[in-house]
Write a protein that holds these residues in place. Structure first.
Motif, PDB file in Angstrom:
ATOM      1  N   THR A  92      -6.184  -4.882 -14.591  1.00  0.00           N
ATOM      2  CA  THR A  92      -5.432  -6.116 -14.902  1.00  0.00           C
ATOM      3  C   THR A  92      -4.238  -6.218 -13.943  1.00  0.00           C
ATOM      4  O   THR A  92      -4.319  -5.721 -12.823  1.00  0.00           O
ATOM      5  N   THR A  94      -1.091  -5.234 -15.030  1.00  0.00           N
ATOM      6  CA  THR A  94      -0.020  -4.467 -15.660  1.00  0.00           C
ATOM      7  C   THR A  94      -0.135  -2.990 -15.280  1.00  0.00           C
ATOM      8  O   THR A  94      -1.171  -2.378 -15.522  1.00  0.00           O
ATOM      9  N   PRO A  95       0.920  -2.421 -14.707  1.00  0.00           N
ATOM     10  CA  PRO A  95       0.859  -1.013 -14.310  1.00  0.00           C
ATOM     11  C   PRO A  95       0.491  -0.081 -15.467  1.00  0.00           C
ATOM     12  O   PRO A  95      -0.289   0.861 -15.288  1.00  0.00           O
ATOM     13  N   THR A  96       1.046  -0.334 -16.658  1.00  0.00           N
ATOM     14  CA  THR A  96       0.761   0.564 -17.776  1.00  0.00           C
ATOM     15  C   THR A  96      -0.726   0.569 -18.107  1.00  0.00           C
ATOM     16  O   THR A  96      -1.306   1.615 -18.411  1.00  0.00           O
ATOM     17  N   SER A 121       2.173  -1.521  -7.158  1.00  0.00           N
ATOM     18  CA  SER A 121       2.715  -1.110  -8.456  1.00  0.00           C
ATOM     19  C   SER A 121       1.612  -0.495  -9.315  1.00  0.00           C
ATOM     20  O   SER A 121       1.854   0.466 -10.050  1.00  0.00           O
ATOM     21  N   ILE A 124       0.914   3.041  -7.938  1.00  0.00           N
ATOM     22  CA  ILE A 124       1.956   4.001  -8.309  1.00  0.00           C
ATOM     23  C   ILE A 124       1.767   4.441  -9.758  1.00  0.00           C
ATOM     24  O   ILE A 124       1.854   5.631 -10.078  1.00  0.00           O
ATOM     25  N   ALA A 125       1.447   3.486 -10.638  1.00  0.00           N
ATOM     26  CA  ALA A 125       1.239   3.839 -12.048  1.00  0.00           C
ATOM     27  C   ALA A 125       0.046   4.776 -12.203  1.00  0.00           C
ATOM     28  O   ALA A 125       0.100   5.739 -12.972  1.00  0.00           O
ATOM     29  N   GLU A 128       0.810   8.395 -11.134  1.00  0.00           N
ATOM     30  CA  GLU A 128       1.559   9.219 -12.102  1.00  0.00           C
ATOM     31  C   GLU A 128       0.590   9.946 -13.028  1.00  0.00           C
ATOM     32  O   GLU A 128       0.874  11.051 -13.496  1.00  0.00           O
ATOM     33  N   GLN A 145       6.712   4.120  -1.152  1.00  0.00           N
ATOM     34  CA  GLN A 145       6.888   5.105  -2.238  1.00  0.00           C
ATOM     35  C   GLN A 145       5.617   5.903  -2.497  1.00  0.00           C
ATOM     36  O   GLN A 145       5.679   6.996  -3.037  1.00  0.00           O
ATOM     37  N   ARG A 149       6.859  10.349  -2.438  1.00  0.00           N
ATOM     38  CA  ARG A 149       7.391  11.024  -3.622  1.00  0.00           C
ATOM     39  C   ARG A 149       6.976  12.485  -3.686  1.00  0.00           C
ATOM     40  O   ARG A 149       7.176  13.142  -4.696  1.00  0.00           O
ATOM     41  N   ASP A 192       9.112 -11.590  -3.930  1.00  0.00           N
ATOM     42  CA  ASP A 192       9.935 -10.493  -4.446  1.00  0.00           C
ATOM     43  C   ASP A 192       9.110  -9.445  -5.188  1.00  0.00           C
ATOM     44  O   ASP A 192       9.459  -9.018  -6.275  1.00  0.00           O
ATOM     45  N   THR A 193       7.990  -9.034  -4.601  1.00  0.00           N
ATOM     46  CA  THR A 193       7.197  -7.953  -5.182  1.00  0.00           C
ATOM     47  C   THR A 193       7.463  -6.677  -4.392  1.00  0.00           C
ATOM     48  O   THR A 193       8.157  -6.698  -3.376  1.00  0.00           O
ATOM     49  N   ALA A 194       6.886  -5.581  -4.871  1.00  0.00           N
ATOM     50  CA  ALA A 194       7.067  -4.289  -4.199  1.00  0.00           C
ATOM     51  C   ALA A 194       6.628  -4.406  -2.740  1.00  0.00           C
ATOM     52  O   ALA A 194       7.314  -3.949  -1.824  1.00  0.00           O
ATOM     53  N   THR A 197       9.031  -6.922  -0.595  1.00  0.00           N
ATOM     54  CA  THR A 197      10.349  -6.363  -0.284  1.00  0.00           C
ATOM     55  C   THR A 197      10.248  -5.224   0.729  1.00  0.00           C
ATOM     56  O   THR A 197      11.066  -5.142   1.640  1.00  0.00           O
TER      57      THR A 197
END
Lengths: 407, 323
Positions: A92, A94-96, A121, A124-125, A128, A145, A149, A192-194, A197
């Motif tokens: 979707t 949403t990162p979560t 984004s 990155i999620a 993790e 990023q 990391r 203005d997204t990851a 920017t």
């Protein structure tokens, strides 16, 4: 009441039949499974719905193409011809959710590795989760990023956003110079997204280093509906070239408004929305000669990428291409490790140089990850829209055509 | 008496359930988010159900909580447990700031004003890069596991923390509902003018509920950040996936009741996951389409929420017991 009873009766009879049939067939299924090596599960997490769905679908197509080709050619040889089994899931937007999906693929499907997820984004999620479970994650997301990391299980197949932004400016200067033009004033517009920017930061740094005046430096929200104020500001800025960084819809709106207002200065897009067929479809003649930076382009290896066009009916966009390379590299690593265990594959991925196969389609002609997981051989390219196709015009050693620069 | 036994039995089942799931697995993550969303919907229920003010901006407080604790741990190494209270404090102040001008608004106007507030917070988080990391988002650092540092290798402790949080906010909700404040809120809900006439300071009561709801929502934001580990402005300040979703959970379950949000979350979160699991590898967006159709069907079937199913079951059960 009687109606439900008879319905229930029908159901149970049917399930009884099915159950008997499967019981009869089960010995055959078991034996045929034994004859073949256990398939290798590979997770594919992409945004298949929402604003970035088209990019997610493109990526999935690229991965499916390579998986089908490898399976048709006899699977993974080191594992006795094991087939690749792609587990595709929707991240979707949403990162979560992307993280939850990754968790599901790891525990329910026991995937060897995960490919995904286009948007930084989301990647990155996912990282993790994969980092905590020691599952390799191969990605073509640009954000700095991702490999910045110190994660041990992440592999970034393309140059970082800051490098892309720098190349976007440096290549443009070189192209302008080659055609006798000079640039000393530019405009930057980014969402203005990851991704927006990070790439804008690269552009800005490169402009500063080259001593170029940034006459306009504006962020705007993703999904902007009226770009007129931005374009008016652009006209007033007196910039000689504009660098818009955005996904698809914004890119269409920006370029259309610009051209309709007869602002003809060169536009140099920041990949994403500027290098997919829909860009040309949406803009028609306005797309002609628009430049864009890209992490890779299909015309560098037509023998490979034409197979994509033949199957899916459009040229192999860069995200499809890079994901295809990612899967190829992953399979090479599995071959090398002679194991589908995640930790063995991670070790095989790190430090080795992967050549041949789809890696030829990347700049550098091969893939090699450094200790952070970044592919050090990948160099961005500049592509230009010419007659509905993207032609690589820079760097010179890989260019397939000469850039048209009209200022 | 019977009621208490039933409640204790439910809590006991909920306490055992996480132990049956793989501690590093997928379903425990789904369970944790289900419990968290149940708690969030319960907190929304304080203002949405008791004060009858449909807020569509609770993501604002939620995001403030997530950002506060994560920034504190990133920049100063302060444990998220303390950060949670700092976030709750800021969430309460934010609730006060937004409540003062909007509490006079009713119905749709209030909903729209709160919706805008959530969006404003998202834009601020996007732009204030030096503090929030901007659109790139923040990762909660992985520190050596310990209870004091709110860091665990497995999801099991997170599931229990979410369960405890749900129990606490449910108790707070029920306490407010039964208190004098609960009666005042009900009076305001029935007829604001009449409530004023009999001497209820309606603005004050509404402000109190708004602040309580804001504080608790921000504290839950910290719990969410600790489980999700990574978030960006679009995640925690999202209108669709936070503000509207918590309202939807409470409405689907049954607004204004303590059990409603729990039933709603137990349905929405797992079903959404299941749809993604079953259908997302097929046609793009199919899983969300099916999920949407299920939601519409459920709302048509039970316009007043799952609580009505629950109530009728209870009624049947007690009738049988009597006969």
């Amino acid at each position: 009441m009687s109606k439900t009873t008879s319905h229930r009766g029908g159901l149970s009879r049917r399930s009884l039949l099915a159950g008997t049939a499967s019981l009869l067939a089960s010995p055959m299924i078991v034996s045929s499974a034994r004859a073949q090596a256990k398939p290798v599960n590979i997770g594919v997490i992409m945004p298949l719905s929402g604003a970035n769905a088209q990019f997610g679908i493109n990526s999935r197509n690229g991965i499916e193409l390579v998986a089908d080709e490898i399976n048709a050619a006899g699977g993974i040889k080191a594992l006795g011809g094991a087939k690749i089994n792609l587990i595709v899931a929707d991240a979707t937007s949403t990162p979560t959710t992307a993280g939850t999906v990754a968790q599901r693929l790891i525990t329910q499907n026991e995937v060897t590795a995960i490919l995904g997820a286009f948007a930084s984004s989301l990647t990155i999620a996912i990282s993790e989760v994969t980092e905590r479970r020691d599952i390799p994650l191969l990605t073509m997301s640009f954000a700095d990023q991702i490999t910045g990391r110190g994660f041990k299980n992440i592999f970034q197949i393309v140059a970082k956003a800051s490098a892309l932004g720098k190349a976007q400016l440096d290549y443009t200067l070189a192209i302008a110079q080659a055609s006798g033009a000079k640039i000393d004033k530019i405009a930057i517009m980014y969402e203005d997204t990851a991704y927006g920017t990070a790439q804008a930061a690269g552009l800005r740094a490169a402009a500063k280093a080259a001593n170029i005046d940034i006459a306009m430096d504006d962020a705007y929200p993703l999904g902007i509906t009226d770009t007129t104020p931005l374009i008016n500001k652009l006209r007033a800025s007196g910039a000689q070239a504009v660098f818009p960084v955005s996904y698809l819809n914004d890119s269409l709106l920006l370029i259309r408004t610009m051209r309709q207002q007869r602002i003809t200065i060169p536009a140099i897009g920041g990949a994403a929305g500027y290098v997919i067929p829909d860009f040309e479809k949406g803009l028609g003649e306005f797309a002609e000669n628009v430049l864009s930076i890209a992490p890779a382009n299909y015309d560098l290896a037509p023998d490979l990428t034409e197979r994509f066009r033949k199957r899916f009916g459009y040229f192999m966009v860069h995200e499809a291409l890079e994901h295809a390379v990612a899967l190829d590299v992953l399979v090479q690593a599995i071959e090398k490790a002679k194991s589908a265990k995640a930790e063995d594959v991670t070790i095989a991925l790190r430090g080795a140089k992967f050549t041949g196969g789809w890696t030829k389609a990347m700049t550098g002609g091969a893939v090699e990850f450094d200790s952070t997981g970044l592919n050090t051989l990948s160099v961005p390219v500049m592509a230009q829209w010419r007659n509905k196709e993207l032609v690589t015009v820079w760097p010179k050693d890989v260019a397939k055509g000469t850039a048209v620069w009209k200022s | 008496m019977k009621r208490w036994i039933a409640i204790l039995a439910v809590i006991a089942i909920a306490a055992v359930l996480p132990l049956l799931l793989s501690p590093t697995g997928y379903w425990i993550r789904v369970l944790t988010f289900t419990l968290l969303f149940a708690a969030m919907a319960q907190v929304w229920n304080i203002i949405g159900g008791l004060a009858n003010q449909t807020s569509l901006g609770h993501a604002a407080f939620f995001g403030i909580g997530a950002y506060t604790s994560t920034i504190l741990v990133l920049k100063f190494g302060i444990s998220p447990w303390i950060g949670m209270f700092a976030g709750g404090f800021l969430g309460g102040i934010a609730a006060l700031i937004i409540a003062v001008p909007t509490m006079r608004l009713q119905g749709h106007y209030f909903a729209l004003a709160t919706l805008a507030f959530g969006e404003v917070m998202r834009v601020i988080a996007n732009v204030w890069t030096s503090l929030t990391g901007g659109p790139v988002g923040l990762s909660v650092p992985f520190v050596p596991p310990s209870i004091a540092a709110y860091s665990f290798k497995q999801l099991l402790p997170h599931a229990y923390i979410a369960l405890i949080a749900l129990i606490i906010v449910t108790v707070i909700f029920e306490a407010i509902r039964r208190s004098a404040m609960g009666y005042r809120l009900r009076a305001i809900k029935e007829n604001p003018a009449a409530a004023e006439v009999i001497g209820i300071d309606t603005t004050k009561v509404k402000l109190q509920t708004a602040v309580i709801s804001g504080v608790l929502m921000a504290m839950l934001g910290t719990l969410y950040a600790q489980v999700a580990v990574f978030f960006d402005p679009d995640t925690v300040f999202s209108a669709a996936s936070i503000s509207i979703r918590v309202a939807l959970i409470a409405i689907l379950g049954g607004v204004g009741t303590a059990i409603g949000p729990i039933l709603g979350a137990l349905f929405i979160i797992p079903v959404e996951e299941l749809m993604n699991d079953l259908f997302s590898s097929g046609a793009a967006g199919l899983s969300q389409l099916i999920f949407g159709v299920i939601l519409i069907a459920v709302i048509l079937w039970r316009p007043r929420g799952f609580i009505t199913v629950f109530d009728s079951l209870m009624a049947r059960f007690s009738n049988k017991a009597r006969s």
